[in-house]
Design a protein around this motif. Sequence first.
Motif, PDB file in Angstrom:
ATOM      1  N   VAL A   1       0.984  -1.158   0.168  1.00  0.00           N
ATOM      2  CA  VAL A   1      -0.088   0.067   0.111  1.00  0.00           C
ATOM      3  C   VAL A   1       0.827   1.270   0.024  1.00  0.00           C
ATOM      4  N   LEU A   2       1.974   1.308   0.970  1.00  0.00           N
ATOM      5  CA  LEU A   2       2.720   2.616   1.063  1.00  0.00           C
ATOM      6  C   LEU A   2       3.643   2.771  -0.457  1.00  0.00           C
ATOM      7  N   THR A   3       3.912   1.800  -1.090  1.00  0.00           N
ATOM      8  CA  THR A   3       4.785   1.844  -2.299  1.00  0.00           C
ATOM      9  C   THR A   3       3.772   2.333  -3.247  1.00  0.00           C
ATOM     10  N   VAL A   4       2.616   1.822  -3.390  1.00  0.00           N
ATOM     11  CA  VAL A   4       1.873   2.382  -4.374  1.00  0.00           C
ATOM     12  C   VAL A   4       1.535   3.855  -4.155  1.00  0.00           C
ATOM     13  N   LEU A   5       1.130   4.265  -2.907  1.00  0.00           N
ATOM     14  CA  LEU A   5       0.934   5.598  -2.667  1.00  0.00           C
ATOM     15  C   LEU A   5       2.025   6.556  -3.029  1.00  0.00           C
ATOM     16  N   GLN A   6       3.187   6.136  -2.682  1.00  0.00           N
ATOM     17  CA  GLN A   6       4.628   6.701  -2.783  1.00  0.00           C
ATOM     18  C   GLN A   6       4.673   6.919  -4.358  1.00  0.00           C
ATOM     19  N   TRP A   7       4.435   5.897  -5.157  1.00  0.00           N
ATOM     20  CA  TRP A   7       4.510   5.901  -6.392  1.00  0.00           C
ATOM     21  C   TRP A   7       3.603   6.953  -7.110  1.00  0.00           C
ATOM     22  N   LEU A   8       2.437   7.126  -6.636  1.00  0.00           N
ATOM     23  CA  LEU A   8       1.353   7.900  -7.170  1.00  0.00           C
ATOM     24  C   LEU A   8       1.584   9.403  -6.580  1.00  0.00           C
ATOM     25  N   PHE A   9       1.876   9.650  -5.396  1.00  0.00           N
ATOM     26  CA  PHE A   9       2.006  10.832  -4.702  1.00  0.00           C
ATOM     27  C   PHE A   9       3.131  11.611  -4.630  1.00  0.00           C
ATOM     28  N   ALA A  10       4.241  10.570  -4.356  1.00  0.00           N
ATOM     29  CA  ALA A  10       5.672  11.137  -4.192  1.00  0.00           C
ATOM     30  C   ALA A  10       6.920  10.445  -4.740  1.00  0.00           C
ATOM     31  N   PRO A  11       6.627  10.165  -6.047  1.00  0.00           N
ATOM     32  CA  PRO A  11       7.618   9.486  -6.954  1.00  0.00           C
ATOM     33  C   PRO A  11       9.031  10.046  -6.717  1.00  0.00           C
ATOM     34  N   GLY A  12       9.202  11.210  -6.642  1.00  0.00           N
ATOM     35  CA  GLY A  12      10.524  11.910  -6.161  1.00  0.00           C
ATOM     36  C   GLY A  12      11.278  11.464  -4.915  1.00  0.00           C
ATOM     37  N   THR A  13      10.513  10.732  -4.327  1.00  0.00           N
ATOM     38  CA  THR A  13      11.232  10.191  -3.016  1.00  0.00           C
ATOM     39  C   THR A  13      11.724   8.774  -3.134  1.00  0.00           C
ATOM     40  N   MET A  14      11.426   8.071  -4.435  1.00  0.00           N
ATOM     41  CA  MET A  14      11.926   6.915  -4.862  1.00  0.00           C
ATOM     42  C   MET A  14      13.165   6.910  -5.152  1.00  0.00           C
ATOM     43  N   GLY A  15      13.954   5.893  -4.706  1.00  0.00           N
ATOM     44  CA  GLY A  15      15.405   5.608  -5.688  1.00  0.00           C
ATOM     45  C   GLY A  15      16.388   6.653  -5.654  1.00  0.00           C
ATOM     46  N   PRO A  16      17.016   6.726  -6.513  1.00  0.00           N
ATOM     47  CA  PRO A  16      18.222   7.874  -6.637  1.00  0.00           C
ATOM     48  C   PRO A  16      17.646   9.225  -6.634  1.00  0.00           C
ATOM     49  N   GLY A  17      16.378   9.487  -7.351  1.00  0.00           N
ATOM     50  CA  GLY A  17      15.799  10.761  -7.180  1.00  0.00           C
ATOM     51  C   GLY A  17      15.651  11.459  -6.053  1.00  0.00           C
ATOM     52  N   GLN A  18      15.459  10.614  -5.093  1.00  0.00           N
ATOM     53  CA  GLN A  18      15.215  11.109  -3.616  1.00  0.00           C
ATOM     54  C   GLN A  18      16.073  12.097  -3.232  1.00  0.00           C
ATOM     55  N   HIS A  19      17.327  12.282  -3.660  1.00  0.00           N
ATOM     56  CA  HIS A  19      18.055  13.027  -3.209  1.00  0.00           C
ATOM     57  C   HIS A  19      18.162  14.694  -3.981  1.00  0.00           C
ATOM     58  N   GLY A  20      17.369  14.685  -4.763  1.00  0.00           N
ATOM     59  CA  GLY A  20      16.888  15.836  -5.485  1.00  0.00           C
ATOM     60  C   GLY A  20      17.954  16.173  -6.458  1.00  0.00           C
ATOM     61  N   GLY A  21      19.021  15.346  -7.018  1.00  0.00           N
ATOM     62  CA  GLY A  21      20.163  15.462  -7.712  1.00  0.00           C
ATOM     63  C   GLY A  21      19.666  14.762  -9.037  1.00  0.00           C
ATOM     64  N   GLN A  22      20.555  13.936  -9.695  1.00  0.00           N
ATOM     65  CA  GLN A  22      20.413  13.263 -10.697  1.00  0.00           C
ATOM     66  C   GLN A  22      19.011  12.216 -10.387  1.00  0.00           C
ATOM     67  N   GLY A  23      18.474  11.820 -11.664  1.00  0.00           N
ATOM     68  CA  GLY A  23      17.675  10.788 -11.767  1.00  0.00           C
ATOM     69  C   GLY A  23      15.978  11.518 -11.806  1.00  0.00           C
ATOM     70  N   GLY A  24      16.302  12.870 -11.777  1.00  0.00           N
ATOM     71  CA  GLY A  24      14.991  13.626 -12.111  1.00  0.00           C
ATOM     72  C   GLY A  24      14.144  13.661 -10.904  1.00  0.00           C
ATOM     73  N   GLY A  25      14.793  13.631  -9.690  1.00  0.00           N
ATOM     74  CA  GLY A  25      13.865  13.580  -8.534  1.00  0.00           C
ATOM     75  C   GLY A  25      13.391  15.129  -8.156  1.00  0.00           C
ATOM     76  N   HIS A  26      12.244  15.081  -7.627  1.00  0.00           N
ATOM     77  CA  HIS A  26      11.748  16.344  -7.277  1.00  0.00           C
ATOM     78  C   HIS A  26      11.081  16.445  -5.705  1.00  0.00           C
ATOM     79  N   GLY A  27      10.490  17.461  -5.327  1.00  0.00           N
ATOM     80  CA  GLY A  27      10.020  17.506  -4.090  1.00  0.00           C
ATOM     81  C   GLY A  27      11.180  17.974  -3.093  1.00  0.00           C
ATOM     82  N   MET A  28      11.070  17.617  -1.682  1.00  0.00           N
ATOM     83  CA  MET A  28      11.846  17.916  -0.756  1.00  0.00           C
ATOM     84  C   MET A  28      13.290  16.867  -0.837  1.00  0.00           C
ATOM     85  N   PRO A  29      14.295  17.484  -0.579  1.00  0.00           N
ATOM     86  CA  PRO A  29      15.505  16.291  -0.826  1.00  0.00           C
ATOM     87  C   PRO A  29      15.764  15.703   0.352  1.00  0.00           C
TER      88      PRO A  29
END
Length: 197
Positions: free
Chosen positions: A69-97
């Motif tokens: 449930v949490l993974t699906v919600l994260q994928w839908l509402f906070a994809p920028g916190t998943m994987g390498p992108g969660q750091h706000g750098g490479q990988g196209g992350g967005h949202g709070m680093p």
Amino acid sequence: MYCPQCGARNSADARFCENCGAPMDPAERHLLARETGAYTDRPANVADYGGFWRRAGAALVDVVILVTVLTVLQWLFAPGTMGPGQHGGQGGGHGMPADPVTGWTWWHTLEAIAAWLYWAGMHSSAWQATLGKMALGMQVTDLQGQRISFLRATARYLAEILSALLLMIGYIMVAFHPRKQGLHDLIAGTLVVRPRG
């Protein structure tokens, strides 16, 4: 006052049940159960305790449900916190680093709160069980077999951290304790039981 052994009604000052003779005090009944086998130390509405493997299976079901449930919600509402992108750098992350030292993001905080509300909320609910415990026929109760409060369920949830930190010994205790209590159950004064049909 009701007898925890047979459920018969007794006067408030009764030391022994007027119907079955069992001690009204849980500590005395537990002692006699261990010494003589004459009485069970289980509350009247309890068929048996939840054993180690049954509890492990329920925990696995709960973890799978919560993570899914949490993974699906994260994928839908906070994809920028998943994987390498969660750091706000490479990988196209967005949202709070993420925190540069620990990698902790705001989503991790949300997951921690969701886990606490799931376990403490379900254990203190009218069901007295998480979905995993319900599936395997168990409930969490106090030592008299009654529903626990949200505060006690929270204390039990936090005590599980200690059970895990001590090399999982707090959980392994369930296999050897006569009432199938883990360290967190002993700290919070709870039982995991299989209620009577």
